[in-house]
Write a protein that holds these residues in place. Structure first.
Motif, short mmCIF file in Angstrom:
data_model
loop_
_atom_site.label_atom_id
_atom_site.label_comp_id
_atom_site.label_asym_id
_atom_site.label_seq_id
_atom_site.Cartn_x
_atom_site.Cartn_y
_atom_site.Cartn_z
N TRP A 294 -1.25 -16.80 3.18
CA TRP A 294 -1.36 -15.47 3.79
C TRP A 294 -0.01 -14.88 4.19
CZ3 TRP A 294 -0.13 -14.49 9.07
CH2 TRP A 294 0.05 -15.63 9.89
N VAL A 295 -0.02 -13.55 4.44
CA VAL A 295 1.13 -12.85 5.02
C VAL A 295 0.57 -11.85 6.03
CG1 VAL A 295 2.73 -13.01 3.06
CG2 VAL A 295 1.07 -11.14 3.13
N PRO A 296 1.39 -11.30 6.93
CA PRO A 296 0.87 -10.28 7.84
C PRO A 296 0.45 -9.04 7.06
CG PRO A 296 3.07 -11.02 8.51
CD PRO A 296 2.81 -11.60 7.18
N LYS A 297 -0.53 -8.32 7.61
CA LYS A 297 -0.95 -7.09 6.94
C LYS A 297 0.09 -5.98 7.09
CE LYS A 297 -5.98 -7.53 6.84
NZ LYS A 297 -7.23 -7.28 7.54
N ARG A 298 0.77 -6.02 8.24
CA ARG A 298 1.72 -4.94 8.55
C ARG A 298 3.11 -5.30 8.03
NH1 ARG A 298 4.35 -4.07 13.32
NH2 ARG A 298 3.15 -5.64 14.44
N LYS A 299 3.78 -4.29 7.44
CA LYS A 299 5.15 -4.51 6.99
C LYS A 299 6.07 -4.81 8.16
CE LYS A 299 4.89 -1.41 3.09
NZ LYS A 299 5.38 -0.27 2.37
N GLY A 300 7.04 -5.67 7.93
CA GLY A 300 8.05 -5.94 8.94
C GLY A 300 7.51 -6.58 10.21
N ASP A 301 6.37 -7.21 10.14
CA ASP A 301 5.80 -7.89 11.30
C ASP A 301 6.56 -9.20 11.53
OD1 ASP A 301 4.24 -9.14 13.19
OD2 ASP A 301 2.33 -8.55 12.27
N VAL A 340 3.56 -9.22 -2.54
CA VAL A 340 3.49 -8.96 -1.10
C VAL A 340 4.89 -8.97 -0.47
CG1 VAL A 340 1.11 -9.72 -0.77
CG2 VAL A 340 2.95 -11.38 -0.51
N CYS A 341 5.78 -9.79 -1.01
CA CYS A 341 7.15 -9.81 -0.47
C CYS A 341 7.89 -8.53 -0.84
CB CYS A 341 7.90 -11.03 -0.96
SG CYS A 341 7.21 -12.55 -0.30
N ASP A 342 7.69 -8.07 -2.08
CA ASP A 342 8.30 -6.81 -2.50
C ASP A 342 7.79 -5.67 -1.62
OD1 ASP A 342 9.62 -8.16 -4.43
OD2 ASP A 342 8.44 -7.40 -6.13
N ASP A 343 6.58 -5.82 -1.13
CA ASP A 343 5.95 -4.82 -0.28
C ASP A 343 6.48 -4.89 1.16
OD1 ASP A 343 4.11 -2.79 0.19
OD2 ASP A 343 2.59 -4.20 0.90
N GLY A 344 7.41 -5.81 1.42
CA GLY A 344 8.00 -5.90 2.75
C GLY A 344 7.19 -6.74 3.73
N ARG A 345 6.26 -7.55 3.22
CA ARG A 345 5.43 -8.34 4.12
C ARG A 345 5.71 -9.84 4.05
NH1 ARG A 345 -0.28 -7.49 3.33
NH2 ARG A 345 0.02 -6.98 1.14
N GLY A 346 6.81 -10.19 3.38
CA GLY A 346 7.18 -11.60 3.28
C GLY A 346 7.60 -12.16 4.62
#
Lengths: 637, 252
Positions: A294-301, A340-346
């Motif tokens: 999993w990763v957080p749903k929100r970017k930059g969390d 998801v990492c490209d999306d800023g949620r890594g």
């Protein structure tokens, strides 16, 4: 030019036996008149050198490490496949062959793969006789484990150190021949070029890495067993010294390079922790059996994982692939993590990581069960990251770890350049567009012990070209070129270290020619790589001189070749307008995001020919003809 | 964290060496020891100085290439860990680290932290193998081997040939290395036919290379990154005694 695979005629299952009965042999008394050079001392190289020496040939074996025992085959963990059917679960040569062809997404040469499956059982016999301590059952017989891409249990293993044990077996056979005087070993000696005389590979130019001396060796045939090229990405699971130089130099001397775009990525590696990172470490994929990704749903969390409530987590594999969930195939899990990492949620330093969370499994099964199943992996994770994965989720990220492409070879494992033989990871032939687990060790040893020693004899028996002396003008010419190149590298004296430029190349390759590729990115990379190359030749700093141990000089020479090779890899990836195995082109996928193969237009091996610096390389095709198997969509649903 | 390094610098085999002090500032605790040296080297290169030469390759603790003695301990303070797997979080800000090559007469220093360990290869060449021709092996399961025998062979076979055992020994003895290889093969039925010859030849080759004698202090086992047990040394001693007695009577 037509590429002739020289596959022998006859039914698939009889080809190898018939070939062996019909090839010309070298008279035992004549064998000692032939000199063979083997470059590399991993599973392929050590096995080949030992076996050829035993047969009576004069063998010279070269490796860059301080001892042949340290070649990177040593790091393989999982195991080695063989069609022994010890489990009585229906395994057979045909089944191993078919699994390998299917796993390779129908991009490997049928006859080579069948032969590989045929000799696999003999490898286990050979290694056992050498004293390789394979895992055993209480009854004293050999144990097996299962591996991905197969429905039978055919993998032999020695704890988590199978590669080490097989390599030490091959090394011991090599040592026996060194002692017998049939093999001369040259450690800390790096091949820097190939010498071709009258169209035949007749020798190599090497640098003694201790005193810097550049010298030549002549032979009747040259065998490259120099491994893969994953380090073109800078960070990979390969050893730091692994490089493409020997193969690339051979390419520049006329050998064709096949399918460079086929690279394999492993989804569960320990992520990069900082700019200083020198190497990526792989952890067994079995972790995905009990871990949730999993990763957080929100970017930059940036909250720590335990502070992120359940409904703010995105279990993206479970969401996107409800039927497979966290066990989605390697390529799909890898690509989803990248998305998801490209999306800023890594998560983690640099945002290049996803969580692999065992908390559900621990509450369901208990801590002890998890410890029993994965204790050693949790320990390894803690050693590297300092984190306790029983308490906090692991962080994982995909990494490059194997390259299926390599120098083009025919059924005899000989390149289009006569006399040049290529074995193991360095050739292209057996894994197609994707390699199954526990098959790399099998191929290295099959080539080295059981295939090359026959096929090279067929070449030598027909040989009319006399072995030149190293006084031949061609040797002098190549040696001078190598010396000039070394001098040039040392004289640039610019501002940037070799490593900083390697990092730049690696990042570009990873972004544009890594897990997912597209036309635009590849075109940009093809435009950008020459700029990095120019920067290298203008601005690299290589301290010291060439007459001593100079690790920066070694690295610079290897990087210079990676800087050209990376472009070739991108060209091949651009040229192959389909998705297959480890090569995923974003333009060619199904609606569910699965790879879309195009058998009608791309059922061939791409073999690239070097045409000089001023010209683009030319792609030749070897059509893949399947006599026995029917091509099918690779589906693991 | 900020560290002070005292590193052995030596141009080549024939030049004298000395400890040179370097500052290693802003070291990330998540770095491995070798990554810390990489960073120091990058800084040396930018100052037009020679980087510190050291052997390394796989960086995952299995190839056995890396070799350095840190504050007197081969592979550093963590047990069962090679230098490449040692992380900087085990040190603290302000530490002074003395980094030297593995010291032994049979391992000449060839530059900085690099030594020549080819003596190990020569020992294996003298008998660390089973003489079996490629292609002449019997079907693997025709020779059942009890699980505990196979496991013990595997324990011995885990040796990565790094040489820390020699560097830790006050006599620079290679007994643990030789014992591990000999015990792996001598314990298995495949290795039995050549058992006597193997121990005699390997020990002779060890002596010839200039390694010292074992006085049973077991520093070797304590620093071994693979925790190879000193019990194998006892086994080698027994087998050596038996083999030399047999040899003496055979000659008479």
């Amino acid at each position: 030019m037509k590429l002739d695979s020289k596959t022998p005629p006859g039914p698939l299952a009889e080809k190898w036996a018939r070939y062996r009965s019909e090839i010309k042999l070298v008279n035992p008394a004549n064998k000692r008149k032939y000199e063979i050079i083997v470059v590399g001392s991993g599973l392929g190289g050590a096995a080949a050198a030992a076996t050829l020496g035993e047969l009576g040939y004069g063998v010279k074996c070269f490796c860059y490490q301080d001892s042949p025992r340290r070649a990177h085959s040593i790091a393989a963990q999982g195991g080695i496949n063989a069609a022994k059917n010890y489990q009585n679960d229906g395994d057979s040569v045909y089944r191993l062959f078919y699994d390998t062809i299917k796993g390779g997404d129908f991009r490997a040469r049928e006859a080579n793969v069948y032969r590989l499956a045929e000799v696999s059982a003999e490898i286990i016999d050979q290694c056992t006789a050498q004293g390789v301590p394979f895992a055993r059952e209480y009854g004293g017989h050999l144990a097996n484990r299962s591996f991905g891409g197969a429905q039978v249990s055919r993998t032999f293993y020695a704890r988590g150190q199978t590669g080490q044990q097989l390599l030490l077996g091959a090394y011991s056979a090599l040592c026996r021949q060194i002692d017998a005087g049939s093999v001369m070993m040259f450690p800390r000696t790096e091949m820097l070029d190939l010498v071709v005389v009258d169209g035949h590979a007749k020798g190599i130019v090497v640098r003694d890495m201790v005193n810097g001396k550049i010298s030549s060796y002549a032979a009747d045939a040259v065998v490259l067993a120099t491994g893969g090229y994953a380090n073109v990405y800078d960070l990979s699971t390969n050893a730091r010294g692994c490089n493409v130089t020997a193969a690339y130099r051979a390419y520049k001397r006329g050998a064709f390079f096949a399918n460079p775009c086929y690279t394999q990525i492993h989804p569960t590696c320990i992520p990069v922790s900082g700019e200083y990172q020198s190497k990526l470490t792989l952890m067994s994929e079995s972790l995905r059996n009990d871990g949730r990704v999993w990763v957080p749903k929100r970017k930059g969390d940036t909250r720590p994982p335990h502070k992120i409530p359940e409904d703010e987590r995105d279990y993206f594999l479970e969401r996107k692939y409800p039927s497979y969930g966290n066990l989605a195939p390697r390529d799909i899990s890898s690509r989803s993590a990248k998305e998801v990492c490209d999306d800023g949620r890594g998560v983690g330093p640099g945002g290049l990581g996803v969580y692999l969370d065992f908390s559900d499994a621990i509450s369901r099964l208990g801590l002890e069960t998890i410890r029993e199943r994965y204790g050693n992996l949790f320990e390894m994770y803690e050693r590297i990251t300092g984190e306790d994965a029983y308490k906090t989720p692991m962080r994982i990220y995909p990494a490059l770890h194997y390259t299926m492409g390599g120098l083009w070879v025919d059924y005899n494992l000989m390149s289009n350049l006569p006399g040049l033989h290529v074995i193991g990871e360095a050739n292209f032939s057996d894994h197609g567009a994707n390699r199954l687990g526990a098959s790399a060790l099998m191929q290295g040893l099959a080539d080295g012990y059981f295939v090359l020693p026959y096929t090279i004899g067929a070449y030598l028996a027909d040989l009319t070209h006399k072995r030149p002396s190293t006084g031949h003008p061609e040797f002098h010419k190549v040696e001078t070129e190598v010396e000039e190149r070394t001098k040039t590298l040392l004289a640039i004296n610019g501002e940037r270290s070799v490593q900083s430029i390697h990092k730049e190349l690696g990042k570009l390759m990873w972004n544009d020619a890594g897990m997912a590729r597209n036309r635009k990115g590849l075109k940009e990379a093809i435009a950008k790589i020459p700029e990095i190359r120019e920067e290298f030749w203008d601005n690299v700093r290589v301290p010291g001189d060439g007459k001593e141990i100079n690790q920066e000089l070694e690295k610079a020479g290897r990087l210079a070749d990676f800087l050209e090779f990376g472009e070739l890899l991108c060209r091949d990836a651009l040229d192959r307008e389909e998705s297959c195995g480890g090569h995923f082109r974003e333009e060619y996928q199904t609606e569910e995001g699965e790879a879309l193969r195009d058998d009608e237009n791309f059922s061939y091996v791409s073999a690239w020919e070097y045409r000089g610096e001023a010209q683009e390389p030319v792609r030749h095709k070897e059509p893949l003809v399947y006599e026995e198997v029917k091509m099918a969509t690779r589906s693991y649903k | 964290m900020d560290l002070t390094l005292r590193v052995w610098r030596q141009k080549d085999r024939n030049s004298p060496g000395r400890l040179v002090e370097y500052d290693a500032k802003d070291i990330d605790p998540d770095m491995s020891f070798l990554e810390m040296l990489d960073v120091v080297n990058e800084r040396l290169i930018s100052r037009e100085e020679h980087p510190i030469a050291f052997d390394h390759d796989c960086r995952e603790g299995i190839c056995g290439a890396c070799s350095a003695t840190i504050n007197g301990i081969p592979h550093g303070p963590e047990r069962a860990t090679t230098v490449c797997q040692l992380h900087m979080r085990h040190f603290k800000d302000g530490d002074v680290l003395t980094i030297e090559p593995f010291r032994a007469r049979a391992f000449p220093v060839i530059r900085d932290l690099m030594v020549d360990r080819s003596a190990f290869d020569r020992i294996v060449e003298s008998g660390g193998y089973v003489s079996v021709r490629t292609g002449s092996a019997p079907e693997a399961n025709t020779l059942p081997i009890p699980k505990d025998v196979a496991e013990r062979a595997m324990d011995a076979a885990s040796c990565i040939g790094c040489g820390a055992c020699v560097a830790a020994c006050k006599n620079a003895s290679a007994m643990l290395f030789v014992a591990a290889k000999a015990s792996q093969l001598n314990g298995l039925p495949q290795g039995k036919p050549e058992k006597d010859r193997r121990v005699l030849d390997m020990v002779a080759s060890m002596d010839e290379a200039g390694f010292g004698n074992c006085t049973n202090q077991y520093e070797c086992s304590a620093v071994c990154p693979k925790s190879i047990s000193e019990d194998f040394i006892a086994q080698l001693n027994r087998e050596y005694l038996v083999a030399s007695i047999k040899q003496r009577f055979a000659r008479k």
